[in-house]
Each structure stands twice: as C-alpha cells, then as structure tokens.
Design an enzyme around this catalytic site. Structure first.
Site, PDB file in Angstrom:
ATOM      1  N   GLY A  31      53.216  -7.239  60.598  1.00 20.16           N
ATOM      2  CA  GLY A  31      52.083  -7.186  59.673  1.00 20.16           C
ATOM      3  C   GLY A  31      50.900  -6.459  60.282  1.00 20.16           C
ATOM      4  O   GLY A  31      51.052  -5.689  61.231  1.00 20.16           O
ATOM      5  N   LEU A  33      49.318  -4.105  58.841  1.00 22.28           N
ATOM      6  CA  LEU A  33      49.921  -2.773  58.687  1.00 22.28           C
ATOM      7  C   LEU A  33      48.879  -1.656  58.733  1.00 22.28           C
ATOM      8  O   LEU A  33      47.763  -1.801  58.241  1.00 22.28           O
ATOM      9  CB  LEU A  33      50.681  -2.721  57.358  1.00 22.28           C
ATOM     10  CG  LEU A  33      51.778  -3.781  57.200  1.00 22.28           C
ATOM     11  CD1 LEU A  33      52.451  -3.650  55.826  1.00 22.28           C
ATOM     12  CD2 LEU A  33      52.816  -3.679  58.309  1.00 22.28           C
ATOM     13  N   GLY A  36      50.747   3.974  60.838  1.00 25.88           N
ATOM     14  CA  GLY A  36      51.964   4.101  61.643  1.00 25.88           C
ATOM     15  C   GLY A  36      53.117   3.379  60.955  1.00 25.88           C
ATOM     16  O   GLY A  36      54.221   3.924  60.821  1.00 25.88           O
ATOM     17  N   HIS A  37      52.862   2.149  60.492  1.00 26.23           N
ATOM     18  CA  HIS A  37      53.904   1.406  59.770  1.00 26.23           C
ATOM     19  C   HIS A  37      54.289   2.144  58.483  1.00 26.23           C
ATOM     20  O   HIS A  37      55.465   2.206  58.127  1.00 26.23           O
ATOM     21  CB  HIS A  37      53.397   0.009  59.379  1.00 26.23           C
ATOM     22  CG  HIS A  37      53.074  -0.879  60.540  1.00 26.23           C
ATOM     23  ND1 HIS A  37      51.796  -1.267  60.844  1.00 26.23           N
ATOM     24  CD2 HIS A  37      53.881  -1.462  61.460  1.00 26.23           C
ATOM     25  CE1 HIS A  37      51.815  -2.064  61.898  1.00 26.23           C
ATOM     26  NE2 HIS A  37      53.065  -2.187  62.307  1.00 26.23           N
ATOM     27  N   GLN A  61      57.847 -13.451  71.480  1.00 24.14           N
ATOM     28  CA  GLN A  61      57.564 -12.244  72.258  1.00 24.14           C
ATOM     29  C   GLN A  61      56.148 -12.244  72.840  1.00 24.14           C
ATOM     30  O   GLN A  61      55.724 -11.256  73.431  1.00 24.14           O
ATOM     31  CB  GLN A  61      57.838 -10.985  71.434  1.00 24.14           C
ATOM     32  CG  GLN A  61      56.889 -10.718  70.280  1.00 24.14           C
ATOM     33  CD  GLN A  61      57.340  -9.540  69.446  1.00 24.14           C
ATOM     34  OE1 GLN A  61      58.282  -9.621  68.673  1.00 24.14           O
ATOM     35  NE2 GLN A  61      56.669  -8.407  69.589  1.00 24.14           N
ATOM     36  N   GLN A 148      57.839   5.365  67.946  1.00 24.53           N
ATOM     37  CA  GLN A 148      57.908   5.850  69.332  1.00 24.53           C
ATOM     38  C   GLN A 148      56.753   5.297  70.172  1.00 24.53           C
ATOM     39  O   GLN A 148      56.823   5.254  71.390  1.00 24.53           O
ATOM     40  CB  GLN A 148      57.888   7.389  69.309  1.00 24.53           C
ATOM     41  CG  GLN A 148      57.814   8.073  70.651  1.00 24.53           C
ATOM     42  CD  GLN A 148      58.964   7.695  71.566  1.00 24.53           C
ATOM     43  OE1 GLN A 148      60.062   7.403  71.105  1.00 24.53           O
ATOM     44  NE2 GLN A 148      58.707   7.687  72.866  1.00 24.53           N
ATOM     45  N   LYS A 149      55.695   4.849  69.511  1.00 28.59           N
ATOM     46  CA  LYS A 149      54.545   4.273  70.223  1.00 28.59           C
ATOM     47  C   LYS A 149      55.006   3.170  71.183  1.00 28.59           C
ATOM     48  O   LYS A 149      54.522   3.071  72.307  1.00 28.59           O
ATOM     49  CB  LYS A 149      53.576   3.764  69.166  1.00 28.59           C
ATOM     50  CG  LYS A 149      52.613   2.740  69.562  1.00 28.59           C
ATOM     51  CD  LYS A 149      51.355   3.154  70.142  1.00 28.59           C
ATOM     52  CE  LYS A 149      50.535   1.931  70.493  1.00 28.59           C
ATOM     53  NZ  LYS A 149      51.011   0.703  69.865  1.00 28.59           N
TER      54      LYS A 149
HETATM   55  O1  PAF Z   1      57.000  -3.604  67.076  1.00 30.14           O
HETATM   56  C1  PAF Z   1      56.766  -4.707  66.552  1.00 30.14           C
HETATM   57  O2  PAF Z   1      55.883  -4.851  65.681  1.00 30.14           O
HETATM   58  C2  PAF Z   1      57.571  -5.933  66.973  1.00 30.14           C
HETATM   59  O3  PAF Z   1      57.827  -5.918  68.344  1.00 30.14           O
HETATM   60  C3  PAF Z   1      58.874  -6.111  66.170  1.00 30.14           C
HETATM   61  C4  PAF Z   1      59.836  -4.951  66.400  1.00 30.14           C
HETATM   62  C5  PAF Z   1      58.544  -6.222  64.693  1.00 30.14           C
HETATM   63  C6  PAF Z   1      59.586  -7.396  66.611  1.00 30.14           C
HETATM   64  O4  PAF Z   1      58.792  -8.525  66.394  1.00 30.14           O
END
Ligand code: PAF
Length: 285
Positions: A31, A33, A36-37, A61, A148-149
C-alpha cells in the site's frame, strides 16, 4: 474492482477471473501507493488479461525496532487509485488471515538473505520470501511484477522462484524517479523538506558511478570510492552500504566489465532509503 479480504474469497474470485484461460498478473504491495506501483500495475495490464493487486503490510519483514506500526496506511487513496487503473481484484488480507495462529513455516533463501539489505535488516528477506510465496500460492499468477528499486528483493525472489519451481514469470520494472532524481518510495513521505533535499545525494552518487562507467572505468573499488566522495557531500546522511555486486547473487564484484549492480542504502534522519543502478556489460556502455 473486486475487493477481497480472505484467502477463500480471493481463490473463488480468481477462478471466475481466470475462466476461459485468461491470464492473471499480480502486483504485490504494502500500500501507500505511488507512481512506482502504478507503473507495475500498468505493466501487468499490458502483459496479462486480469490484474490483481495485493495490499498487505507484512509484519514478518519488519525488525523489532523498525517502522511496522507507523508504516503509512492510505487505504482510501490506494483503492481510488487502483479503481482508476481498472484493477480487477484487490486482495487485502488482515495479519490473522495471512498468518493464522500457529503459523510456523517460513522460507529462507539461504546465503542471499543476509546480503545487502538482508545484512542490515536481519530476517527481512525471510519475511519477504515467505509472504510472497504465500501470495503466489493464493493468487497463482501467471506473472508477478516487482520494481527494480528493491534490487536485492528481486534477486532473492528470483532465486526462490527458481529453487521452488514456482510456475510463473517474474517481471521486473524500472525504477521510477521524481524529476530531480529521487527514487520513488512509500517511505519518502517520512522525509522533511530538508531531508528530502539531502536524500538526493544517493541518486547523484549513482549518476556519478554511471558517468565514470561510461568513461570506461570498471574497477569497482574506484567506482565505490568516487560514489563515496559524492555521498560525503551530505555529512548528515549516514551510509548503510554502498557496494557493487552481481545482480543475481548479490556477491561483491571486483570489476564491472560483465555487468553489475551498484546499490546504496542510507539513513536520512531516521529514514532508511535505498537506490541502485544496473550497469550493463562494458561493451554496451
Ligand atoms: O516490495 C514490497 O512492497 C514488499 O516487500 C512486498 C514484495 C509487497 C512483500 O511484502
């Protein structure tokens, strides 16, 4: 746009979307966003019949002292943006849905998980690989789109897809930058006006590496030294790493002649930002 919050609903929606052999592209996100997204969503639209986006701020993560709780959550704006891009399915599970009580299986891409960002953020890539593998299992995309970022993330996920025989193609899209060079990131919104100016030193250092490479310099330590000189122009920016590595294995490269990834991570104030540059093989520079 269908919005589903459960795995079961997502699977049943996808069965309908896939009817008649239609292909599905997945854009996994957390999210907040930005353009880039959106570039990933548009690439998915160009490559696939149906576009699925996931929004999930993945707790596994983030390290214990990282920004999980304050990570930007901009649900209404994200939904409006995805609707305007005519996304077909938005999968936005809760933490309990993704990690039901008792979940204890994780994916670790050995060796690579502790290189670059993995070295500074222990456990980060284990969390990324696990959640992305779960998303692949739930959505079963034909193609999945990443920026790629996050070059180290791309390398780790490529290896995971190969090692675990995921039946899909990873599509990696170029970094999207602000006109002044700053690579887009959801975390840029943490930066004050002053810090945002300081953050530009990362892309400036990488541009310098690119220019030096175009002049024929392939010695990595020399390139890293000259990137360091540019980075030193902003003494308040604390460098986490600045390295030249093999883009597939993330191992240090002494020479960039066969192509290389120049990657940098730094703290601007308390915000950690990253940027990188892919150097093509010397004969094509
Ligand atoms: O790049 C991200 O936003 C996150 O690491 C991902 C790939 C959505 C995994 O949670």
């Amino acid at each position: 746009m269908r919005i589903t919050k459960t795995v079961e609903e997502a699977r049943s929606d996808l069965r309908e979307l896939r009817a008649g052999g239609r292909s599905v592209g997945l854009v996994p996100t957390m999210g907040a966003l930005h353009d880039g997204h959106i570039s990933l969503v548009r690439a998915a639209r160009a490559h696939c019949d149906e576009v699925a986006v996931s929004i999930f701020v993945n707790p596994t993560q983030f390290g214990p002292n990282e920004d999980f709780t304050r990570y930007p959550r901009t649900w209404d704006a994200d939904c409006a943006l995805l609707k305007s891009e005519q996304v077909d399915l938005l999968f936005a599970p809760s933490s309990e849905e993704m990690y039901p009580r008792g979940s204890s299986t994780f994916i670790e891409v050995a060796d690579m998980s502790d290189r670059l960002d993995g070295a500074s953020r222990p456990g980060h890539f284990r969390g990324v690989a696990t959640v992305v593998a779960k998303l692949f299992q739930i959505i079963e995309p034909d193609k999945a789109f990443f920026g790629q970022k996050d070059a180290a993330q791309v390398a780790v996920l490529r290896k995971m897809v190969r090692d675990l025989n995921f039946n899909l193609e990873l599509v990696v899209c170029p970094i999207v930058r602000e006109p002044d060079g700053l690579a887009l990131s959801s975390r840029n919104r943490y930066l004050s006006t002053e810090e945002r100016k300081q953050a530009l030193v990362l892309s400036r250092a990488l541009r310098h590496v690119e220019e030096e490479s175009e002049r024929g310099i392939t010695d990595s330590s020399r390139l890293i030294r000259s990137a360091g000189e540019v980075l030193a122009q902003e003494p308040s920016v604390r460098i986490d790493y600045c390295r030249i590595v093999d883009p597939d294995t993330l191992e240090d490269l002494a020479d960039t002649s066969s192509g290389a990834l120049a990657a940098v991570a730094a703290f601007v104030g308390s915000t950690r930002i990253i940027d990188n540059l892919l150097l093509p093989p010397a004969e094509t520079r």
